[in-house]
Write an enzyme that holds these catalytic residues in place. Sequence first.
Site, PDB file in Angstrom:
ATOM      1  N   SER A 271     -10.114 -40.528  10.924  1.00 52.68           N
ATOM      2  CA  SER A 271     -10.308 -39.228  10.302  1.00 52.68           C
ATOM      3  C   SER A 271      -9.504 -39.092   9.012  1.00 52.68           C
ATOM      4  O   SER A 271      -8.511 -39.778   8.804  1.00 52.68           O
ATOM      5  CB  SER A 271      -9.871 -38.132  11.272  1.00 52.68           C
ATOM      6  N   LYS A 272      -9.977 -38.194   8.189  1.00 51.76           N
ATOM      7  CA  LYS A 272      -9.363 -37.944   6.898  1.00 51.76           C
ATOM      8  C   LYS A 272      -7.897 -37.525   7.050  1.00 51.76           C
ATOM      9  O   LYS A 272      -7.057 -37.860   6.238  1.00 51.76           O
ATOM     10  CB  LYS A 272     -10.161 -36.828   6.202  1.00 51.76           C
TER      11      LYS A 272
END
Length: 410
Positions: free
Chosen positions: A261-262
């Site tokens: 995930s970012k």
Amino acid sequence: MTSDRPLRVRIAPSPTGPLHIGTARTALFNYLWARRYGGTFVLRLEDTDVVRSTLEFEKDILDGLHWLGLTWDEGPDVADGPDRGPFGPYRQMQRLPSYEAAAQSLLARDLAYPCYCTPEDLDADRKAQEAAHEPPRYVGRCAHLTTEERSAREAEGRRGALRFRVPPGPVAWDDLVRARVEIDSANLGGDFVIVRADGTPLYNFTVVVDDATMEITDVVRGEDHVSNTPKQILLFRALDHPEPRFAHLPLILNPDRTKMSKRKSQTALADYIDQGFLREALVNYLALLGWSTGTEEEILSLSELEQRFDIEHVQRGGAVFDRERLEWLNGRWIRRLAPDDLVDRLRPFLERERAAGRIDQIPGDDELRALLPIVQERLPTLGAIGDLAGFLWVAEVPLDPALIVPKRWD
RNA sequence: GCCCCCAUCGUCUAGAGGCCUAGGACGCCACCCUUUCAAGGUGGAGAUCAGGGGUUCGAAUCCCCUUGGGGGCACCA
């Protein structure tokens, strides 16, 4: 089932964000799949989330895929540009009539029905289920409305969403990477919405309609889609279309082993490009995340990967994204570059250094080429050129006498 | 909570019943090369193959259970 149809795979990115490293890998696997097994690779833009989709993201995605060197046989090549291929258009918002037709067909056969529940109704249901420790599911409030009841609601000006009637029973498929998977349709969360009240179609519906009409034979995608697969299989059946084969790739993970995930990792391909990672290194690294040659080879070009790729060696478990290994591979590829090629690739990074005011002048090709013997083997990324040799191109090197220490020699 | 999936060194992985006293790579350590830093070379530490039961003459490899981890449960994709 589908083995007699010519092999067709696709990558179906959604322009709701910059090209994600995971999407890039899925694209790569599909590309390799098509090249290795002699198929057609299709690119389709899934832009039905009109609120979040932008042309800017579309450009980022197409540019990124091009940058990696993945070429597709059908689909749009540039943002806002024309399509290539016999099954166009390849942007879902331009295919609305086909979803409409499919929806009408389902509606006409009572395989789908209009639902007038409000977001508040649905929310209340969900909360009640949560309180009762039940899994969230649509309760079917509108599943059996009479024609009169429907027209009464329409007369009130209420627009219904379209829900697909989920038939009871198990749904199974032989996943190409994880063998047989079986899910009882009772666990699908009830009848699901395929067309919003505003008339725009939803993901699970558009994918199936498109995969069917585009004659996709192998759906190769991330493991996060396995729970969508039974819904899609049910839709293929309802639309009287043979189901494609499915292959679910292991996820790329954060260091803590959760889905990449970012928040926890650098996920945008553009950021890796900015930092000076080579396409060769990225392609090589991504291919080895969740797949191996089965041998001890590990430095592989795209064309070598095309020759070696096989479904048998696709891993089942997720793979942690290891940036240090990527950097090592990147260094290997930088050292493999021909001098002139490296000079060309360094240029944009030098220009950026100057734009940022970190250097005052940009060296010419000859000067840069002359520098290569001592620089090429020290560069972990192209972006490191400034730190490594930037002092050569500044007007004045600031010297701090305190840092200059006398050195004793033997 | 419910459904599904996964499980070999810290990480990526080889391994499809005997070739495994488990191989390679990244990272780490040491040495060599080197007037720095890298690159390169050599060597080393690092996995009782999650645990427990089976099956078998023989299991990292097959089966079952347990544990652990993950993914998914939207009028997002």
